[in-house]
Scaffold this motif. Sequence first.
Motif, PDB file in Angstrom:
ATOM      1  N   LEU A  34     -12.523  60.152   3.505  1.00 31.58           N
ATOM      2  CA  LEU A  34     -12.808  59.825   2.114  1.00 31.58           C
ATOM      3  C   LEU A  34     -12.021  58.588   1.686  1.00 31.58           C
ATOM      4  O   LEU A  34     -10.946  58.315   2.215  1.00 31.58           O
ATOM      5  N   GLU A  35     -12.562  57.875   0.720  1.00 33.51           N
ATOM      6  CA  GLU A  35     -11.812  56.759   0.136  1.00 33.51           C
ATOM      7  C   GLU A  35     -10.641  57.327  -0.654  1.00 33.51           C
ATOM      8  O   GLU A  35     -10.800  58.270  -1.429  1.00 33.51           O
ATOM      9  N   LYS A  36      -9.478  56.730  -0.472  1.00 36.46           N
ATOM     10  CA  LYS A  36      -8.276  57.288  -1.080  1.00 36.46           C
ATOM     11  C   LYS A  36      -7.953  56.647  -2.422  1.00 36.46           C
ATOM     12  O   LYS A  36      -8.150  55.450  -2.623  1.00 36.46           O
ATOM     13  N   TYR A  37      -7.424  57.481  -3.316  1.00 34.60           N
ATOM     14  CA  TYR A  37      -6.863  57.015  -4.580  1.00 34.60           C
ATOM     15  C   TYR A  37      -5.374  56.790  -4.331  1.00 34.60           C
ATOM     16  O   TYR A  37      -4.641  57.726  -4.008  1.00 34.60           O
ATOM     17  N   ARG A  38      -4.909  55.554  -4.460  1.00 38.03           N
ATOM     18  CA  ARG A  38      -3.580  55.188  -3.975  1.00 38.03           C
ATOM     19  C   ARG A  38      -2.505  55.104  -5.068  1.00 38.03           C
ATOM     20  O   ARG A  38      -1.337  54.891  -4.752  1.00 38.03           O
ATOM     21  N   GLU A  39      -2.887  55.276  -6.315  1.00 40.24           N
ATOM     22  CA  GLU A  39      -1.940  55.071  -7.406  1.00 40.24           C
ATOM     23  C   GLU A  39      -0.779  56.066  -7.387  1.00 40.24           C
ATOM     24  O   GLU A  39       0.285  55.794  -7.933  1.00 40.24           O
ATOM     25  N   LEU A  40      -0.980  57.225  -6.778  1.00 36.98           N
ATOM     26  CA  LEU A  40       0.068  58.253  -6.758  1.00 36.98           C
ATOM     27  C   LEU A  40       0.853  58.277  -5.448  1.00 36.98           C
ATOM     28  O   LEU A  40       1.717  59.138  -5.261  1.00 36.98           O
ATOM     29  N   ASN A  41       0.569  57.349  -4.553  1.00 38.28           N
ATOM     30  CA  ASN A  41       1.244  57.366  -3.253  1.00 38.28           C
ATOM     31  C   ASN A  41       2.745  57.136  -3.357  1.00 38.28           C
ATOM     32  O   ASN A  41       3.512  57.604  -2.519  1.00 38.28           O
TER      33      ASN A  41
END
Length: 220
Positions: A122-129
């Motif tokens: 899946l495409e990742k949401y990176r803002e919380l990495n």
Amino acid sequence: DICLQLSFLYFDADEKNLSEEYIRKAENYLQLLQGEDYMTIAFGISYVILESVSLVDNKSYLRKIDNLIKKSLEIAKEQSNHQFEYDLSLMLARAYYSADQHREKQYELFYKADSIANSENLEKYRELNGAYVDILAIDHGNYDEARRIIKEDFEYYFSDGDYVSAYYSGVSRQLTYILMKNNNPEDYEILIEWIGLIRGEIADEEFLLMLQLDELIAEL
């Protein structure tokens, strides 16, 4: 959807009572729904709350989000809806992070979301990495996983031409969470390589000075 939009607008206008009224209406409507419709509205309610309320000061909203998303996660798992399972896990992790509560719970949810994204491509949401890397390195000492996520983020943002995000998500975290904790020559070489790549793309003098300072810190 209309209730959620009105709730968001009233929150933005500092009309808390009216906003809460439309949240309650959305919750009442939610009880009539099942399956993907339930997940969609539950996600929407949680999103409006997260964008509008300080969970640090309003723990009751955290409990509300937790209840909504836990039921939605059960539905997503039953339906093998991996995208919703990923999105909902991150939403709940964000809620606990925003409330500054239960870092271990945050870890479990971040780990679950990351595992789903990797296994299902899946495409990742990176803002919380950044929050996840912090927990991995500081709480768990899991530097291998932290390295992987930092590397993925650097490569993603650099290839997208977002060199500022590549710096903060890659170079800065590599220095802070990896190199300064391990003093590994390979980590140093990666950091210097990334600094060189960004230096070749940015002409801003202040930014170049930041890169130079990072090099000096890395050499200590």
